[in-house]
Motif scaffolding. Structure first.
Motif, PDB file in Angstrom:
ATOM      1  N   SER A  29     -67.041  58.470 -25.939  1.00 42.73           N
ATOM      2  CA  SER A  29     -66.636  59.666 -26.682  1.00 42.73           C
ATOM      3  C   SER A  29     -67.354  59.668 -28.026  1.00 42.73           C
ATOM      4  O   SER A  29     -67.244  58.723 -28.808  1.00 42.73           O
ATOM      5  CB  SER A  29     -65.111  59.657 -26.889  1.00 42.73           C
ATOM      6  N   LYS A  30     -68.124  60.731 -28.274  1.00 48.23           N
ATOM      7  CA  LYS A  30     -68.810  60.893 -29.557  1.00 48.23           C
ATOM      8  C   LYS A  30     -68.197  62.092 -30.265  1.00 48.23           C
ATOM      9  O   LYS A  30     -67.264  62.699 -29.758  1.00 48.23           O
ATOM     10  CB  LYS A  30     -70.302  61.109 -29.322  1.00 48.23           C
ATOM     11  N   SER A  31     -68.713  62.431 -31.396  1.00 47.97           N
ATOM     12  CA  SER A  31     -68.169  63.562 -32.146  1.00 47.97           C
ATOM     13  C   SER A  31     -68.282  64.852 -31.345  1.00 47.97           C
ATOM     14  O   SER A  31     -69.382  65.361 -31.131  1.00 47.97           O
ATOM     15  CB  SER A  31     -68.903  63.713 -33.492  1.00 47.97           C
ATOM     16  N   LEU A  54     -59.404  71.388 -20.865  1.00 44.72           N
ATOM     17  CA  LEU A  54     -58.357  70.370 -20.959  1.00 44.72           C
ATOM     18  C   LEU A  54     -58.463  69.534 -22.231  1.00 44.72           C
ATOM     19  O   LEU A  54     -57.470  69.284 -22.923  1.00 44.72           O
ATOM     20  CB  LEU A  54     -58.432  69.454 -19.728  1.00 44.72           C
ATOM     21  N   PHE A  55     -59.694  69.135 -22.585  1.00 47.62           N
ATOM     22  CA  PHE A  55     -59.880  68.245 -23.735  1.00 47.62           C
ATOM     23  C   PHE A  55     -60.327  68.966 -25.004  1.00 47.62           C
ATOM     24  O   PHE A  55     -60.314  68.374 -26.083  1.00 47.62           O
ATOM     25  CB  PHE A  55     -60.887  67.135 -23.391  1.00 47.62           C
ATOM     26  N   GLY A  56     -60.761  70.219 -24.864  1.00 49.40           N
ATOM     27  CA  GLY A  56     -61.207  70.971 -26.032  1.00 49.40           C
ATOM     28  C   GLY A  56     -62.474  70.429 -26.634  1.00 49.40           C
ATOM     29  O   GLY A  56     -62.716  70.552 -27.843  1.00 49.40           O
ATOM     30  N   LYS A  57     -63.315  69.778 -25.836  1.00 50.54           N
ATOM     31  CA  LYS A  57     -64.581  69.215 -26.315  1.00 50.54           C
ATOM     32  C   LYS A  57     -65.681  69.506 -25.309  1.00 50.54           C
ATOM     33  O   LYS A  57     -65.419  69.871 -24.157  1.00 50.54           O
ATOM     34  CB  LYS A  57     -64.444  67.689 -26.507  1.00 50.54           C
ATOM     35  N   THR A  58     -66.922  69.285 -25.739  1.00 48.83           N
ATOM     36  CA  THR A  58     -68.048  69.418 -24.826  1.00 48.83           C
ATOM     37  C   THR A  58     -68.044  68.246 -23.853  1.00 48.83           C
ATOM     38  O   THR A  58     -67.899  67.087 -24.267  1.00 48.83           O
ATOM     39  CB  THR A  58     -69.376  69.436 -25.609  1.00 48.83           C
TER      40      THR A  58
END
Length: 476
Positions: A29-31, A54-58
């Motif tokens: 997991s990165k920024s 689901l995670f709200g990230k790329t």
């Protein structure tokens, strides 16, 4: 590569439900970005879009073979019952019900202990499964005190006291499961360590015929327990199954016409028809003081959780001399070692010779998973240097790991025993304190712990690694 290696911090990024549903394994997991390995057959599906919502990230997906993904999921994201239903896990340790979910998870995968411990920069949770500890969660140090206080409140411990060890109990009721948890809090360098011991209340599955006695050993053992009076002693290190053997014995001895009283620390199983007393040393209810009271309770059989000191040993001898059958445990390395231990505690040898019915030593051995064990040619150099095998073994089995055993290679445990019935010859040797009876035990064909462990190896039930320490400590 059999499976992808995950540390606890990466593993807890997702729940087992998410892992199995999407066939994904977290990588890093990165920024603003999370990278997952995914079953290559699902690469072109809508999984990426769903995960980003689901995670709200790329989300970045790396395809891997379905077999490798499946093996990794089986090892790190255990199911409650294989191919039936999934255990309830929690990936987010900050959730309000983390403690409840943690206990439920440990119970569902037959874990005996939960270790919650603090270090300089992080804290972790480990579960003991089949005698081995497995790291399960990493906890942020800022959240650690909150979790510890929750446990202490539920166990009725003093949350302000962080300098002294404390012990307590939690009664857990999930609707399906009801059991006690023994709580031990210990101050360490970076915070309190807590160990939760899950105590099963269900004694219905404890069967003496399934524990691991050979036929001759079982006959000798039952004969010693059927005597109207005397002492039966079981020895072994902590966690070797001594208490389970005692409960299996009590199930047989538990009759309507017998009065059975136990003093235990803790009470691990409950048995109808038996009067069980919980040790409370803080208020003076010790093994020795309880024994004094027991003798006024008209007992036929007394079970002592452990003989820890000379006073308890003397009281146990007195109980046996006055016509009671006493069952207890002692921490020694061998069955015959219990004799010298009791003499060292101050028990006169002539009294011990007259009261000791039999002495037993036991260990627990992990059994190989029958679905994936692999047969290989046996090399005698694998044995300890000074151990002489009772017979030749040409092949043995090694652990591999599969879906059925969560890729550990082992499934379940079995006890190995050494049973020494105290007959006239051995009693005479005890009386004169001649404790060098190696040749006499050989003449009587007493099966050693190492012999029984070697039998498990030769019949393909376990590995040389699992029994090596037992063979190493072979005493005659």
């Amino acid at each position: 590569m059999d499976f992808i290696k995950l540390d606890a911090e990466i593993q807890q990024m997702i729940t087992p439900e998410q892992a199995w549903h999407y066939k994904i394994i977290p990588s890093e997991s990165k920024s603003g970005t999370i990278e997952f390995f995914i079953d290559e057959t699902l690469k072109n599906s809508s999984v990426k879009d769903e995960l980003e919502i689901l995670f709200g990230k790329t989300i970045t997906l790396k395809p891997l073979s379905a077999d490798l993904i499946h093996k990794t999921l089986s090892k790190y994201y255990r199911k409650k019952e294989h191919k039936k239903s999934q255990a309830t896990y929690l990936a987010n340790y900050q959730a309000e019900d983390f403690l409840y979910k943690l206990i439920e998870e440990a119970k569902s995968i037959n874990s005996s202990d939960i270790h919650i411990e603090a270090y300089e920069e992080k804290s972790r949770v480990r579960l003991r499964i089949d005698g081995k500890l497995i790291e399960r969660y990493i906890i942020n140090k800022a959240e650690y005190p909150t979790l510890i206080n929750k446990i202490k409140i539920k166990a009725n411990l003093d949350i302000a006291e962080k300098r002294l060890p404390q012990d307590g109990r939690i009664f857990f009721d999930s609707g399906k499961d009801r059991f006690d948890i023994r709580v031990s809090a210990l101050p360490t360098l970076y915070g309190e360590k807590i160990v939760l011991r899950l105590l099963s209340k269900d004694s219905t599955n404890v069967d003496i015929n399934e524990l691991g006695f050979s036929q001759l050993q079982l006959e000798d053992y039952l004969e010693g327990t059927k005597k109207a009076h005397g002492i039966v002693l079981i020895s072994g290190p902590t966690g070797s199954g001594k208490t389970t053997t005692l409960y299996a014995t009590l199930k047989i001895l538990n009759k309507e016409h017998t009065n059975i009283i136990t003093i235990e620390d803790p009470i691990e199983y409950t048995l109808d028809g038996i009067n069980q007393v919980q040790l409370k040393e803080a208020i003076g209810l010790t093994f020795a003081s309880a024994l004094r009271t027991f003798l006024r309770q008209d007992p036929d059989i007394i079970m002592l959780g452990e003989i820890r000191d000379g006073e308890t040993a003397q009281m146990a001898i007195r109980a046996a001399l006055t016509g009671h059958l006493v069952l207890s445990t002692v921490h020694t390395n061998s069955a015959w070692g219990t004799v010298s231990r009791l003499i060292d505690m101050g028990v006169p040898s002539f009294l011990l010779a007259n009261t000791l019915n039999l002495t037993v030593s036991q260990r627990l051995v992990r059994l190989l998973c029958p679905h994936c064990k692999k047969e290989e040619t046996f090399n005698p150099s694998l044995l300890p240097k000074h151990y002489i095998a009772p017979f030749e073994v040409k092949t043995h089995f090694t652990s591999v790991g599969c879906d059925n055993c969560f890729y550990t290679g082992y499934k379940g445990r079995k006890a190995v025993y050494e049973v020494i019935p105290i007959d006239y010859d051995l009693a005479n040797n005890i009386k004169i304190e001649n404790l060098d009876v190696v040749e006499l035990l050989k003449q009587k064909k007493v099966k050693r712990l190492s012999d029984q462990a070697f039998d498990l190896l030769s019949t393909g039930q376990t590995t040389i690694d699992e029994i090596y320490t037992i063979l190493l400590s072979s005493n005659y």
